[in-house]
Design a protein around this motif. Sequence first.
Motif, PDB file in Angstrom:
ATOM      1  N   TYR A   1      -7.466  11.895  -9.020  1.00 15.83           N
ATOM      2  CA  TYR A   1      -6.839  11.611  -8.319  1.00 15.83           C
ATOM      3  C   TYR A   1      -7.556  12.429  -6.654  1.00 15.83           C
ATOM      4  N   LYS A   2      -8.404  12.334  -7.768  1.00 18.30           N
ATOM      5  CA  LYS A   2      -9.922  13.768  -6.689  1.00 18.30           C
ATOM      6  C   LYS A   2     -11.118  12.533  -5.847  1.00 18.30           C
ATOM      7  N   SER A   3     -10.440  11.742  -6.271  1.00 10.73           N
ATOM      8  CA  SER A   3     -12.113  10.259  -6.510  1.00 10.73           C
ATOM      9  C   SER A   3     -11.798  10.047  -5.137  1.00 10.73           C
ATOM     10  N   PRO A   4     -12.844   9.027  -4.263  1.00 11.86           N
ATOM     11  CA  PRO A   4     -12.884   8.579  -3.252  1.00 11.86           C
ATOM     12  C   PRO A   4     -12.165   7.730  -3.129  1.00 11.86           C
ATOM     13  N   PHE A   5     -11.967   6.950  -4.211  1.00  7.13           N
ATOM     14  CA  PHE A   5     -11.157   5.697  -4.261  1.00  7.13           C
ATOM     15  C   PHE A   5      -9.742   5.350  -4.664  1.00  7.13           C
ATOM     16  N   ALA A   6      -9.501   6.758  -5.285  1.00  6.51           N
ATOM     17  CA  ALA A   6      -8.172   7.213  -5.341  1.00  6.51           C
ATOM     18  C   ALA A   6      -7.379   7.594  -4.055  1.00  6.51           C
ATOM     19  N   GLN A   7      -8.465   8.545  -3.240  1.00  6.95           N
ATOM     20  CA  GLN A   7      -7.618   9.355  -2.206  1.00  6.95           C
ATOM     21  C   GLN A   7      -8.008   7.836  -1.533  1.00  6.95           C
ATOM     22  N   ALA A   8      -8.043   6.946  -1.031  1.00  8.94           N
ATOM     23  CA  ALA A   8      -8.091   5.723  -0.568  1.00  8.94           C
ATOM     24  C   ALA A   8      -6.985   4.617  -0.548  1.00  8.94           C
ATOM     25  N   VAL A   9      -5.922   4.954  -1.623  1.00 12.54           N
ATOM     26  CA  VAL A   9      -5.302   3.746  -2.581  1.00 12.54           C
ATOM     27  C   VAL A   9      -4.142   5.160  -2.015  1.00 12.54           C
ATOM     28  N   ILE A  10      -4.028   5.994  -2.604  1.00 10.08           N
ATOM     29  CA  ILE A  10      -2.873   6.953  -2.486  1.00 10.08           C
ATOM     30  C   ILE A  10      -2.320   7.170  -1.458  1.00 10.08           C
ATOM     31  N   GLY A  11      -0.767   7.272  -1.602  1.00  8.44           N
ATOM     32  CA  GLY A  11       0.085   6.747  -0.498  1.00  8.44           C
ATOM     33  C   GLY A  11       0.305   5.813  -0.023  1.00  8.44           C
ATOM     34  N   LYS A  12      -0.517   4.556  -0.280  1.00  6.05           N
ATOM     35  CA  LYS A  12       0.088   3.419   0.270  1.00  6.05           C
ATOM     36  C   LYS A  12       0.949   2.468  -0.445  1.00  6.05           C
ATOM     37  N   LYS A  13       1.378   1.366   0.352  1.00  8.30           N
ATOM     38  CA  LYS A  13       2.947   0.421  -0.278  1.00  8.30           C
ATOM     39  C   LYS A  13       2.259  -0.674  -1.371  1.00  8.30           C
TER      40      LYS A  13
ATOM     41  N   LYS B   1     -20.637  -2.839   1.649  1.00  9.52           N
ATOM     42  CA  LYS B   1     -20.485  -3.429   2.178  1.00  9.52           C
ATOM     43  C   LYS B   1     -19.054  -3.286   2.725  1.00  9.52           C
ATOM     44  N   ASP B   2     -18.540  -3.506   3.377  1.00  7.15           N
ATOM     45  CA  ASP B   2     -16.968  -3.347   3.246  1.00  7.15           C
ATOM     46  C   ASP B   2     -15.812  -4.113   2.208  1.00  7.15           C
ATOM     47  N   ILE B   3     -15.694  -3.933   1.047  1.00  3.15           N
ATOM     48  CA  ILE B   3     -14.790  -4.494   0.938  1.00  3.15           C
ATOM     49  C   ILE B   3     -13.065  -4.363   1.041  1.00  3.15           C
ATOM     50  N   LYS B   4     -12.661  -5.467   1.367  1.00  2.00           N
ATOM     51  CA  LYS B   4     -11.403  -4.889   0.963  1.00  2.00           C
ATOM     52  C   LYS B   4      -9.769  -5.143  -0.171  1.00  2.00           C
ATOM     53  N   PHE B   5      -9.602  -4.237   0.104  1.00  2.00           N
ATOM     54  CA  PHE B   5      -8.725  -4.317  -1.410  1.00  2.00           C
ATOM     55  C   PHE B   5      -7.022  -3.932  -0.921  1.00  2.00           C
ATOM     56  N   THR B   6      -5.869  -5.236  -1.713  1.00  2.00           N
ATOM     57  CA  THR B   6      -5.151  -5.161  -1.206  1.00  2.00           C
ATOM     58  C   THR B   6      -3.658  -4.563  -2.601  1.00  2.00           C
ATOM     59  N   ILE B   7      -2.548  -3.957  -2.531  1.00  2.00           N
ATOM     60  CA  ILE B   7      -1.967  -2.890  -3.918  1.00  2.00           C
ATOM     61  C   ILE B   7      -1.010  -4.304  -3.918  1.00  2.00           C
ATOM     62  N   THR B   8      -1.302  -5.264  -5.024  1.00  2.00           N
ATOM     63  CA  THR B   8      -0.134  -5.927  -5.466  1.00  2.00           C
ATOM     64  C   THR B   8       1.303  -5.403  -6.066  1.00  2.00           C
ATOM     65  N   ALA B   9       1.042  -4.932  -6.875  1.00  2.00           N
ATOM     66  CA  ALA B   9       1.650  -4.064  -7.868  1.00  2.00           C
ATOM     67  C   ALA B   9       1.806  -1.865  -7.564  1.00  2.00           C
TER      68      ALA B   9
ATOM     69  N   ILE C   1      -4.447  -3.842  -8.520  1.00  2.00           N
ATOM     70  CA  ILE C   1      -5.541  -4.040  -6.987  1.00  2.00           C
ATOM     71  C   ILE C   1      -5.708  -5.368  -6.595  1.00  2.00           C
ATOM     72  N   HIS C   2      -5.886  -5.727  -5.987  1.00  2.00           N
ATOM     73  CA  HIS C   2      -6.635  -7.243  -5.462  1.00  2.00           C
ATOM     74  C   HIS C   2      -8.087  -6.903  -5.028  1.00  2.00           C
ATOM     75  N   GLU C   3      -8.828  -7.489  -5.491  1.00  2.00           N
ATOM     76  CA  GLU C   3     -10.207  -6.936  -4.250  1.00  2.00           C
ATOM     77  C   GLU C   3      -9.987  -8.107  -3.566  1.00  2.00           C
TER      78      GLU C   3
ATOM     79  N   PHE D   1      -6.461  -1.873   2.021  1.00  2.00           N
ATOM     80  CA  PHE D   1      -6.878  -0.927   2.437  1.00  2.00           C
ATOM     81  C   PHE D   1      -8.799  -0.903   2.304  1.00  2.00           C
ATOM     82  N   THR D   2      -9.663  -0.882   3.048  1.00  2.00           N
ATOM     83  CA  THR D   2     -11.313  -0.979   3.101  1.00  2.00           C
ATOM     84  C   THR D   2     -12.167   0.020   3.039  1.00  2.00           C
ATOM     85  N   LEU D   3     -12.841   0.043   1.834  1.00  2.00           N
ATOM     86  CA  LEU D   3     -13.847   0.392   1.409  1.00  2.00           C
ATOM     87  C   LEU D   3     -15.456   0.719   0.941  1.00  2.00           C
ATOM     88  N   GLU D   4     -16.434   0.829   1.909  1.00  2.00           N
ATOM     89  CA  GLU D   4     -17.573   1.076   2.153  1.00  2.00           C
ATOM     90  C   GLU D   4     -18.069   1.136   0.274  1.00  2.00           C
TER      91      GLU D   4
END
Length: 159
Positions: A120-132, A144-152, A90-92, A137-140
Motif C-alpha cells: 500500500y505504500k508503493s507508488p503504484f498503490a498510491q496511484a490506485v488507492i481511492g479510485k473507483k 512512457k505514460d501508461i493509462k490504467f482503468t479500474i474494472t473491479a 485493472i486494465h492496462e 489513472f496514468t503512471l509514467e
Amino acid sequence: MATLILRDTHRILVEKMKSLNKEKRETSLRIREAADQGDLKENAEYHAAREHQSLLVYKIQFLQSHAPFKMIGNSDIETDDVGFGNKVTIHEEGKDQAEDYYMLGPIESELDLYPLAVTYKSPFAQAVIGKKINESFTLEIQGKDIKFTITAIEKISAE
C-alpha cells in the motif's frame, strides 16, 4: 505508525515466526555439534550451519521490523473505492486482458501469499488507492505514460 496487516495474514505470520524460531534453535544445536568435531577453520558443517543461522536471524528481524501491526478484518474492508485489503482488477491500455492486483502490506508481500501483491505504500498503490470502478489513472513507467482503468474492486478472501 502501525503496519497494516490482514487478520488472516497475522495468524500465518505468528506460525511462520514459531517455525523460524524452532529452526533457529535446531540450527544452534547443529552449530554446537559441528563445533565439537574439532578444528573450526576447516569444518564445512560448522560454517554452513552458522551461515544458515545468520539467514534465519535476518528473516526473523526483518519480519519483526514491521511491527507494530494494525490488524484489518474482513468486515473492515470496503469496496466502494480502492484501499487496503482489496483485490483490484485493472486494465492496462493496449493489453487484451485486465489483471488482478492485491492491495496489501509488506508482510503479505514478504510471505508471498498472493499473486501480484502491491504494498500500500508503493507508488503504484498510491496511484490506485481511492479510485473507483471505471476510474482511470496514468503512471509514467520507463519514460512512457501508461493509462490504467479500474474494472473491479473486491475484498480479498482468505486463501
